[in-house]
Write an enzyme that holds these catalytic residues in place. Structure first.
Site, mmCIF file in Angstrom:
data_model
loop_
_atom_site.group_PDB
_atom_site.id
_atom_site.type_symbol
_atom_site.label_atom_id
_atom_site.label_comp_id
_atom_site.label_asym_id
_atom_site.label_seq_id
_atom_site.Cartn_x
_atom_site.Cartn_y
_atom_site.Cartn_z
ATOM 1 N N HIS A 118 -1.297 1.485 13.535
ATOM 2 C CA HIS A 118 -0.720 0.255 12.958
ATOM 3 C C HIS A 118 0.349 -0.343 13.885
ATOM 4 O O HIS A 118 1.227 -1.073 13.437
ATOM 5 C CB HIS A 118 -0.028 0.514 11.600
ATOM 6 C CG HIS A 118 -0.943 0.853 10.464
ATOM 7 N ND1 HIS A 118 -0.549 1.672 9.430
ATOM 8 C CD2 HIS A 118 -2.206 0.474 10.189
ATOM 9 C CE1 HIS A 118 -1.541 1.796 8.557
ATOM 10 N NE2 HIS A 118 -2.560 1.074 9.015
ATOM 11 N N HIS A 163 4.857 -0.067 6.501
ATOM 12 C CA HIS A 163 3.548 -0.721 6.328
ATOM 13 C C HIS A 163 2.803 0.015 5.210
ATOM 14 O O HIS A 163 2.326 1.139 5.395
ATOM 15 C CB HIS A 163 2.777 -0.655 7.658
ATOM 16 C CG HIS A 163 1.416 -1.278 7.611
ATOM 17 N ND1 HIS A 163 1.079 -2.419 8.314
ATOM 18 C CD2 HIS A 163 0.291 -0.921 6.941
ATOM 19 C CE1 HIS A 163 -0.185 -2.723 8.069
ATOM 20 N NE2 HIS A 163 -0.688 -1.822 7.249
ATOM 21 N N GLY A 218 -4.143 1.731 4.289
ATOM 22 C CA GLY A 218 -3.510 2.771 5.107
ATOM 23 C C GLY A 218 -2.012 2.534 5.084
ATOM 24 O O GLY A 218 -1.588 1.381 4.986
ATOM 25 N N ARG A 228 -6.217 8.710 1.671
ATOM 26 C CA ARG A 228 -5.778 9.782 2.583
ATOM 27 C C ARG A 228 -4.572 10.501 1.990
ATOM 28 O O ARG A 228 -3.672 9.862 1.439
ATOM 29 C CB ARG A 228 -5.395 9.224 3.947
ATOM 30 C CG ARG A 228 -6.535 8.592 4.709
ATOM 31 C CD ARG A 228 -6.089 8.265 6.137
ATOM 32 N NE ARG A 228 -7.017 7.353 6.775
ATOM 33 C CZ ARG A 228 -6.676 6.178 7.298
ATOM 34 N NH1 ARG A 228 -5.410 5.777 7.281
ATOM 35 N NH2 ARG A 228 -7.571 5.410 7.853
ATOM 36 N N ASP A 265 -6.580 1.600 -5.495
ATOM 37 C CA ASP A 265 -5.927 0.288 -5.425
ATOM 38 C C ASP A 265 -4.691 0.319 -6.321
ATOM 39 O O ASP A 265 -4.787 0.623 -7.518
ATOM 40 C CB ASP A 265 -6.911 -0.794 -5.881
ATOM 41 C CG ASP A 265 -6.379 -2.199 -5.583
ATOM 42 O OD1 ASP A 265 -5.216 -2.487 -5.959
ATOM 43 O OD2 ASP A 265 -7.120 -2.996 -4.990
ATOM 44 N N GLU A 309 -1.497 -9.200 11.724
ATOM 45 C CA GLU A 309 -1.976 -8.469 12.904
ATOM 46 C C GLU A 309 -2.835 -9.352 13.804
ATOM 47 O O GLU A 309 -2.764 -9.246 15.023
ATOM 48 C CB GLU A 309 -2.763 -7.226 12.457
ATOM 49 C CG GLU A 309 -1.839 -6.177 11.845
ATOM 50 C CD GLU A 309 -2.574 -4.979 11.277
ATOM 51 O OE1 GLU A 309 -2.836 -4.986 10.066
ATOM 52 O OE2 GLU A 309 -2.871 -4.041 12.026
HETATM 53 P P1 AMP Z 1 -3.981 -4.109 3.144
HETATM 54 O O1 AMP Z 1 -4.573 -2.868 3.754
HETATM 55 O O2 AMP Z 1 -2.675 -4.510 3.761
HETATM 56 O O3 AMP Z 1 -4.952 -5.255 3.026
HETATM 57 O O4 AMP Z 1 -3.615 -3.710 1.639
HETATM 58 C C1 AMP Z 1 -4.604 -3.448 0.683
HETATM 59 C C2 AMP Z 1 -3.990 -2.760 -0.518
HETATM 60 O O5 AMP Z 1 -2.866 -3.495 -1.005
HETATM 61 C C3 AMP Z 1 -4.922 -2.676 -1.731
HETATM 62 O O6 AMP Z 1 -5.725 -1.532 -1.665
HETATM 63 C C4 AMP Z 1 -3.962 -2.606 -2.892
HETATM 64 O O7 AMP Z 1 -3.635 -1.247 -3.166
HETATM 65 C C5 AMP Z 1 -2.726 -3.280 -2.391
HETATM 66 N N1 AMP Z 1 -2.448 -4.582 -3.033
HETATM 67 C C6 AMP Z 1 -2.963 -5.784 -2.731
HETATM 68 N N2 AMP Z 1 -2.460 -6.749 -3.565
HETATM 69 C C7 AMP Z 1 -1.576 -6.116 -4.370
HETATM 70 C C8 AMP Z 1 -0.731 -6.534 -5.453
HETATM 71 N N3 AMP Z 1 -0.660 -7.813 -5.823
HETATM 72 N N4 AMP Z 1 0.025 -5.596 -6.055
HETATM 73 C C9 AMP Z 1 -0.031 -4.299 -5.661
HETATM 74 N N5 AMP Z 1 -0.810 -3.853 -4.666
HETATM 75 C C10 AMP Z 1 -1.578 -4.733 -4.038
#
Ligand code: AMP
Length: 413
Positions: free
Chosen positions: A184, A212, A216, A245, A286, A389
């Site tokens: 990252h 971050h 991940g 993970r 999630d 990114e």
């Molecule tokens: P990324 O890898 O940065 O795209 O983040 C994806 C993860 O962010 C998802 O698997 C969710 O667990 C989390 N996420 C996305 N939107 C929200 C939200 N509004 N509230 C809490 N978690 C979120």
């Protein structure tokens, strides 16, 4: 200046075409399930504008070359396109997961660089082959367009041996390069630069902890603009709890599982990478689902959230101790940017260390915006800083191409 960003995984290619003069995204998309019977393509023209147009299709895409050929058709096509021909693309930036010790900066691709990325395959057997396929296909499909490799590990190459060496026999480092690398890096670097900008300081004057938290999760301790430690290790499995993970576990766990459940090393690796973390603890990876479950009284989800946040707090504590003075703690990525509860629980016990969260500002923070969420009295500022990114890869690609151009001009004069 138009820059194409490619993030090629083992069976997918994510792409974005950016206009760096206007700082806008012209098109973005994803080719998934490459090599399977039915692959999927999603392409969005001018996302987030009133000209936004989405296009999805399912077709057979046997390899990266076929997938990228389709991407080129979509970005230049009559309905879906945003440019007349690929000759408008001035550079291609590739996200490459592992640069090992060979690459500590973005690099213009040539034969030696391709070989250098191949040499790192033992360190990233699942990821680097996809990145290489992306580079080799781009070179063939768009000859004459310069390609730049941007490494996820590069930002962390400034770590000193006491940060990156493991306490294992030294031959394992000299023979196999077993050490902490961290990942990252593009996101951590981008967020650290944004933090410096908000503080109105140069990056060299800025010290911060970048957190971050996405699918991940990783953290970095940044001292005077340089990474001095990070939570991921030889692989992205180490450190924080993530979607699937485990993050840090007792290293004796492998032997214990082999002895007591008869699992093979491969099975244990899959269990820790794909079946653990939030998903392992409560069945969902999630964070939004986890909050829904907690609202319904699910105690497994409650424990998973607490374990996740406690680990973040522990790493912040470690990094505060290592940094010996820091300007800010910066939350980023899907969870870090959007989840007020995770930020609140992660910062709940940091007041004694000088970082006081303003719970109201934290709860009121608007999506997608840089926001200060610490109290005025807090010695260490706490920020939400949305990561980008793709923009960072495009910026680094432009810098490499600009430096190359300057080199050429000075050589001819
Ligand atoms: P990324 O890898 O940065 O795209 O983040 C994806 C993860 O962010 C998802 O698997 C969710 O667990 C989390 N996420 C996305 N939107 C929200 C939200 N509004 N509230 C809490 N978690 C979120």
């Amino acid at each position: 200046m138009k820059i194409l960003i490619l993030n090629s995984g083992s069976s997918s290619v994510k792409y974005q075409l950016l206009d760096m003069t206007e700082q806008t995204v012209l098109a973005s998309g994803l080719v998934e399930r490459i090599g399977e019977a039915t692959s999927k393509v999603k392409h969005v023209r001018r996302p987030g504008t009133d000209q936004e147009h989405s296009h999805s299709e399912a077709m057979s895409i046997r390899d990266h070359a076929t997938g990228l050929t389709r991407v080129v058709e979509l970005i230049t096509g009559p309905e879906t396109g945003v440019i007349a021909s690929v000759s408008e693309i001035q550079g291609i930036g590739h996200r490459i997961v592992h640069g090992g010790e060979a690459f500590s900066a973005p690099t213009l691709v040539d034969e030696a660089v391709i070989q250098g990325i191949k040499d790192q395959i033992p360190l990233a057997p699942l990821h680097n082959p996809g990145g290489l396929a992306g580079i080799e296909t781009a070179l063939r499909l768009m000859p004459g367009v310069p390609n730049v490799a941007v490494f996820d590990t590069a930002f962390h190459q400034t770590m000193s041996p006491e940060a990156y060496r493991y306490a294992i026999p030294k031959e394992l480092y000299s023979e196999l390069k077993i050490r902490r690398y961290g990942f990252h890096g593009t996101s951590h670097f981008y967020v650290a630069k944004q933090c410096a900008r908000i503080l109105k300081k140069s990056l060299q004057e800025t010290s911060c902890i970048t957190v971050h938290l996405g699918n991940g999760c990783s953290m970095a301790a940044v001292k005077h603009g340089k990474c001095i430690d990070t939570s991921m290790g030889l692989t992205p499995l180490a450190g924080l709890v993530m979607g699937t993970r485990s993050g840090d576990v007792d290293p004796a766990l492998h032997a214990f599982l082999a002895d007591n459940k008869g699992l093979s090393i491969r099975e244990i690796d899959t269990l820790l990478n794909k079946e653990s973390g939030l998903k392992g603890m409560c069945g969902h990876n999630d964070m939004r689902d986890i909050h829904d479950l907690i609202a319904q009284g699910d105690t497994d989800a409650q424990v998973a959230l607490r374990v996740f946040c406690r680990r973040v707090t522990q790493y912040i504590g470690q990094y505060l101790a290592l940094l010996d003075g820091t300007d800010a703690i910066c939350f980023t990525a899907g969870i870090g940017e959007n989840d007020a509860t995770v930020r609140r629980l992660s910062c709940a016990t940091l007041a004694g260390l000088g970082a006081i969260l303003d719970t109201q500002r934290n709860a009121d923070a608007l999506r997608g915006q840089v926001t200060e969420i610490s109290t005025p009295a807090s010695l260490i500022k706490i920020f939400i800083i949305p990561t980008n990114e793709e923009l960072e890869i495009a910026t680094q690609t432009m810098e490499v191409l600009g430096a190359k151009e300057a080199e050429r001009e000075s050589g001819t004069h």
